[in-house]
Write a protein that holds these residues in place. Structure first.
Motif, PDB file in Angstrom:
ATOM      1  N   GLY A 148       0.824  -1.200   0.000  1.00 56.24           N
ATOM      2  CA  GLY A 148       0.000   0.000   0.000  1.00 56.24           C
ATOM      3  C   GLY A 148       0.859   1.251   0.000  1.00 56.24           C
ATOM      4  N   GLY A 149       0.228   2.405  -0.047  1.00 52.91           N
ATOM      5  CA  GLY A 149       1.000   3.631  -0.191  1.00 52.91           C
ATOM      6  C   GLY A 149       0.623   4.759   0.745  1.00 52.91           C
ATOM      7  N   ALA A 150      -0.147   4.487   1.804  1.00 51.64           N
ATOM      8  CA  ALA A 150      -0.531   5.562   2.730  1.00 51.64           C
ATOM      9  C   ALA A 150       0.719   6.161   3.377  1.00 51.64           C
ATOM     10  CB  ALA A 150      -1.478   5.041   3.796  1.00 51.64           C
ATOM     11  N   ASP A 151       0.770   7.482   3.385  1.00 53.41           N
ATOM     12  CA  ASP A 151       1.952   8.174   3.915  1.00 53.41           C
ATOM     13  C   ASP A 151       1.806   8.465   5.409  1.00 53.41           C
ATOM     14  OD1 ASP A 151       3.287   8.393   1.358  1.00 53.41           O
ATOM     15  OD2 ASP A 151       1.778   9.892   0.817  1.00 53.41           O
ATOM     16  N   SER A 152       2.906   8.962   5.998  1.00 59.83           N
ATOM     17  CA  SER A 152       2.959   9.299   7.423  1.00 59.83           C
ATOM     18  C   SER A 152       1.796  10.224   7.798  1.00 59.83           C
ATOM     19  CB  SER A 152       4.288   9.998   7.718  1.00 59.83           C
ATOM     20  OG  SER A 152       4.385  10.327   9.071  1.00 59.83           O
ATOM     21  N   PRO A 153       1.153   9.992   8.915  1.00 57.02           N
ATOM     22  CA  PRO A 153       1.552   9.123  10.034  1.00 57.02           C
ATOM     23  C   PRO A 153       1.080   7.672   9.918  1.00 57.02           C
ATOM     24  CG  PRO A 153      -0.372  10.357  10.682  1.00 57.02           C
ATOM     25  CD  PRO A 153      -0.023  10.828   9.296  1.00 57.02           C
ATOM     26  N   THR A 174       5.655   3.777   0.449  1.00 60.18           N
ATOM     27  CA  THR A 174       5.937   3.334  -0.917  1.00 60.18           C
ATOM     28  C   THR A 174       4.656   2.826  -1.589  1.00 60.18           C
ATOM     29  OG1 THR A 174       8.197   2.695  -0.347  1.00 60.18           O
ATOM     30  CG2 THR A 174       7.258   1.711  -2.331  1.00 60.18           C
ATOM     31  N   ASP A 175       4.367   3.328  -2.782  1.00 55.69           N
ATOM     32  CA  ASP A 175       3.175   2.891  -3.517  1.00 55.69           C
ATOM     33  C   ASP A 175       3.435   1.518  -4.111  1.00 55.69           C
ATOM     34  OD1 ASP A 175       2.149   5.356  -2.903  1.00 55.69           O
ATOM     35  OD2 ASP A 175       2.516   6.240  -4.876  1.00 55.69           O
ATOM     36  N   SER A 176       2.854   0.499  -3.513  1.00 57.55           N
ATOM     37  CA  SER A 176       3.078  -0.867  -3.983  1.00 57.55           C
ATOM     38  C   SER A 176       1.891  -1.747  -3.639  1.00 57.55           C
ATOM     39  CB  SER A 176       4.345  -1.453  -3.346  1.00 57.55           C
ATOM     40  OG  SER A 176       4.491  -2.813  -3.678  1.00 57.55           O
ATOM     41  N   ASP A 177       1.430  -2.502  -4.640  1.00 53.92           N
ATOM     42  CA  ASP A 177       0.373  -3.464  -4.389  1.00 53.92           C
ATOM     43  C   ASP A 177       0.939  -4.798  -3.914  1.00 53.92           C
ATOM     44  OD1 ASP A 177      -2.025  -2.069  -4.870  1.00 53.92           O
ATOM     45  OD2 ASP A 177      -1.734  -2.213  -7.042  1.00 53.92           O
ATOM     46  N   ASN A 178       2.246  -4.935  -3.905  1.00 55.84           N
ATOM     47  CA  ASN A 178       2.899  -6.133  -3.398  1.00 55.84           C
ATOM     48  C   ASN A 178       3.599  -5.825  -2.081  1.00 55.84           C
ATOM     49  OD1 ASN A 178       2.227  -8.084  -5.390  1.00 55.84           O
ATOM     50  ND2 ASN A 178       3.724  -7.167  -6.788  1.00 55.84           N
ATOM     51  N   PHE A 179       3.816  -6.874  -1.295  1.00 57.34           N
ATOM     52  CA  PHE A 179       4.453  -6.688   0.001  1.00 57.34           C
ATOM     53  C   PHE A 179       5.959  -6.474  -0.147  1.00 57.34           C
ATOM     54  CE2 PHE A 179       0.616  -9.018   1.458  1.00 57.34           C
ATOM     55  CZ  PHE A 179       0.193  -8.137   2.446  1.00 57.34           C
ATOM     56  N   PHE A 180       6.484  -5.555   0.661  1.00 52.83           N
ATOM     57  CA  PHE A 180       7.935  -5.352   0.745  1.00 52.83           C
ATOM     58  C   PHE A 180       8.329  -5.434   2.213  1.00 52.83           C
ATOM     59  CE2 PHE A 180       5.819  -1.224   0.628  1.00 52.83           C
ATOM     60  CZ  PHE A 180       6.363  -0.538   1.704  1.00 52.83           C
TER      61      PHE A 180
END
Length: 298
Positions: A148-153, A174-180
């Motif tokens: 996912g890509g939700a930013d702080s906080p 980070t905008d990502s539909d996959n897990f990092f």
């Protein structure tokens, strides 16, 4: 030696006294309810000078409603919409299956358990808070996967129960539909009572937070069991307060056995001496009456 009072532990009388228990909660002899006793950190100035009331029989927190382990790696056993064991979910936070039609169309590296934590989707917000637990004294790192890509906080936080102080946080948006993979340093919280907070406060495109496979590691990278245990149970029978010293070795390790009292020797009865018998007096001899000589014949 004896069990310390909570005031003595908070007063740092147990600091640096052995067994590496400065960062651990130590049992005190101070009662705080029926069968309950106060615990405090061996070095209160460094790890927190508050006390906690625990059940002295089995060691469970008095506020804990269940002894089940916190679910750090949600599976698909409960289906979509449930809150994993050991968590309190609000907003859109829920357990999600990898086979969910929307998820499976974008997520390609869901883990083998078949589920993960959807804190919230793109257009929703949510929060999940774990039950409190004690970080092991050798815990150095938290590791987990995020999508996912939700930013702080928005992100993951590890906080202390005592003051909500942040031990560790990660708000990588980070905008990502996959897990990092994400890691964080939790060594400053060793021995403390903490909880994990998952937060998604962003409602927009790329505003989701997915979390999975939370692990706690030692310095060697070994996975630690966390969220299932509590401090070592108090001894069944507290050592009586018959000593003058306060010793952390007794509180944190094994109570020293009470010395076996030496019995007072029973004095040997001295028999009374019999008196020496008085000698029987010999009777004086009766004097013999002398027979007179016969008179001479005329």
């Amino acid at each position: 030696a004896r069990l310390c009072t909570s005031a003595e532990i908070v007063g740092r009388e147990t600091k640096n006294t052995g067994c590496s228990y400065d960062a651990q909660l130590l049992w005190s002899k101070s009662e705080c309810g029926d069968g309950k006793y106060l615990v405090a950190y061996g070095d209160s100035a460094r790890y927190g000078n508050t006390t906690t009331c625990l059940n002295g029989v089995h060691g469970s927190k008095s506020t804990t409603s269940s002894n089940a382990c916190i679910e750090w790696n949600p599976s698909d056993s409960d289906g979509d919409g449930g809150c994993p064991t050991g968590w309190t979910c609000t907003g859109d936070a829920q357990e999600m299956q990898c086979t969910n039609s929307i998820v499976s169309s974008v997520l390609s590296n869901c883990d083998s358990d078949g589920g993960f934590f959807q804190v919230a989707g793109d257009s929703e917000t949510g929060e999940a808070v774990s039950d409190s637990f004690y970080l092991p004294s050798d815990a150095t790192t938290i590791k987990y996967t995020r999508g996912g890509g939700a930013d702080s906080p928005s992100g993951l936080y590890v906080k202390t129960v005592a003051s909500d102080a942040i031990i560790c946080q990660s708000t990588d948006g980070t905008d990502s539909d996959n897990f990092f993979e994400v890691t964080g340093d939790i060594s400053s919280g060793q021995g403390l009572e903490v909880y994990v907070e998952l937060l998604d406060s962003q409602s927009s495109g790329w505003g989701k937070v997915w979390i999975d496979q939370i692990e706690f590691l030692d310095s060697g990278g070994n996975s630690l069991t966390v969220g299932c245990s509590v401090p070592t149970p108090a001894p069944t029978t507290l050592v009586p307060d018959v000593y003058a010293a306060c010793c952390a070795d007794v509180v944190g390790c094994s109570p020293s056995p009470l010395p076996t009292p030496q019995p007072t020797p029973v004095p040997t009865s001295v028999p009374t001496s019999l008196p020496t018998p008085l000698p029987t007096p010999e009777p004086s001899p009766v004097p013999t009456t002398p027979v007179p000589s016969p008179l001479p014949t005329p």
